[in-house]
Enzyme design. Structure first.
Site, PDB file in Angstrom:
ATOM      1  N   GLU A 202       0.848  -1.178   0.000  1.00 44.91           N
ATOM      2  CA  GLU A 202       0.000   0.000   0.000  1.00 44.91           C
ATOM      3  C   GLU A 202       0.892   1.238   0.000  1.00 44.91           C
ATOM      4  O   GLU A 202       2.000   1.219   0.538  1.00 44.91           O
ATOM      5  CB  GLU A 202      -0.910   0.024   1.243  1.00 44.91           C
ATOM      6  CG  GLU A 202      -1.922  -1.101   1.312  1.00 44.91           C
ATOM      7  CD  GLU A 202      -3.058  -0.926   0.320  1.00 44.91           C
ATOM      8  OE1 GLU A 202      -3.113   0.129  -0.344  1.00 44.91           O
ATOM      9  OE2 GLU A 202      -3.895  -1.843   0.208  1.00 44.91           O
ATOM     10  N   ASP A 227     -19.094  -8.914  -8.843  1.00 41.44           N
ATOM     11  CA  ASP A 227     -19.003  -8.111  -7.621  1.00 41.44           C
ATOM     12  C   ASP A 227     -18.280  -6.791  -7.895  1.00 41.44           C
ATOM     13  O   ASP A 227     -18.616  -5.755  -7.327  1.00 41.44           O
ATOM     14  CB  ASP A 227     -18.270  -8.901  -6.530  1.00 41.44           C
ATOM     15  CG  ASP A 227     -18.350  -8.215  -5.168  1.00 41.44           C
ATOM     16  OD1 ASP A 227     -19.464  -7.811  -4.769  1.00 41.44           O
ATOM     17  OD2 ASP A 227     -17.301  -8.082  -4.517  1.00 41.44           O
TER      18      ASP A 227
END
Length: 287
Positions: A202, A227
């Site tokens: 990240e 999804d």
């Protein structure tokens, strides 16, 4: 006197046209094949020209020399993508061949059908096997979800390719099985389905860091595509990305996703735009 191969020319020019007309008198079937390839090459050059026109350049290094180099590079790419099995040139060749004399009552276009090209040899045409396999494996799921939601299958395929490194870095469950999460969607507080917990990268304040995070897990890749589409269309913050996707703008779609915070990588939009362009090119080669 040696004959100049038509497939070695950068573009269809006067010399190539004269050679093609001369060959037509000696070998009509061969001339038809070459003419079809030349037309497909011109078509591919126009496609690549329009793709580059839709991508904003920095302007820092733009000059007549770089533009000429880019045009020559596009011409070479167009030549490499020309003549693939099932491509435009074969369809044109079949149409042109209908007007040729039929020796012994046979259709010359059908007399010597082209042998199918095995998938691994596509690497010789700048299509790595892993890229081709990823697209072929996930194309049906992407098209099914496009039919349901309107989000372009090519955009979804490209993002799945980017998130998984063309399938080389899948998110796996604790037991090593595939989570089928090809979009890197995290399992937030509202997620009640299965979860895969992994170590990922990240960007925090612009700095890459390794963190442990929980991701959604699915029973199939199609569930993952469905999804993902549900996430975009059901969340107002992705409204700009959905509108860009429906307009067909790859660059705007990637930029809107980054602005909405889909990923923390500051270069996410640029990377995704490149993968979308690659996906379009490879799908054309696989057609």
């Amino acid at each position: 006197m040696s004959q100049t191969p038509l497939n070695n020319t950068l573009a269809f020019d006067g010399q190539a046209g004269a050679a093609l007309r001369a060959r037509a008198t000696r070998d009509p079937q061969g001339a038809v094949k070459d003419a079809a390839k030349q037309f497909e090459s011109l078509f591919m050059q126009e496609v690549m020209k329009r793709m580059r026109a839709s991508t904003l350049s920095s302007g820092l290094m733009d000059n007549e020399t770089t533009k000429l180099g880019t045009e020559m590079l596009d011409q070479q790419f167009a030549q490499q993508l020309t003549g693939l099995p099932g491509g435009l040139s074969q369809a044109i060749e079949r149409q042109l061949a209908r007007n040729l004399p039929k020796p012994n009552g046979l259709d010359p276009a059908a007399a010597t059908p082209p042998a199918p090209e095995p998938l691994p040899t596509l690497s010789k045409r700048n299509v790595p096997d892993r890229v081709a396999q990823f697209i072929l494996k996930n194309d049906d799921a992407a098209k099914q979800v496009e039919a349901e939601t309107g989000i372009p299958a090519q955009f979804m395929l490209a993002q799945a390719a980017h998130e998984t490194g063309w399938g080389r870095s899948p998110i796996k469950n604790r037991d090593g099985s595939d989570s089928h999460n090809v979009f890197g969607i995290k399992a937030g507080p509202g997620w009640t389905g299965k979860v895969a917990e992994i170590t990922t990268t990240e960007y925090i304040n612009g700095v890459a860091r390794k963190v442990t995070a929980k991701f959604r897990a699915y029973d199939s890749v199609e569930d993952s595509f469905r999804d993902y589409a549900k996430l975009l269309k059901g969340n107002q913050r992705y409204a700009g990305a959905v509108a860009a996707a429906e307009s067909g703008s790859a660059q705007a779609f990637a930029q809107q996703l980054q602005r909405a915070g889909y990923a923390t990588d500051p270069a996410y939009a640029e990377k995704l735009s490149r993968v979308i362009n690659t996906t379009v090119r490879v799908q054309r080669a696989l057609a």
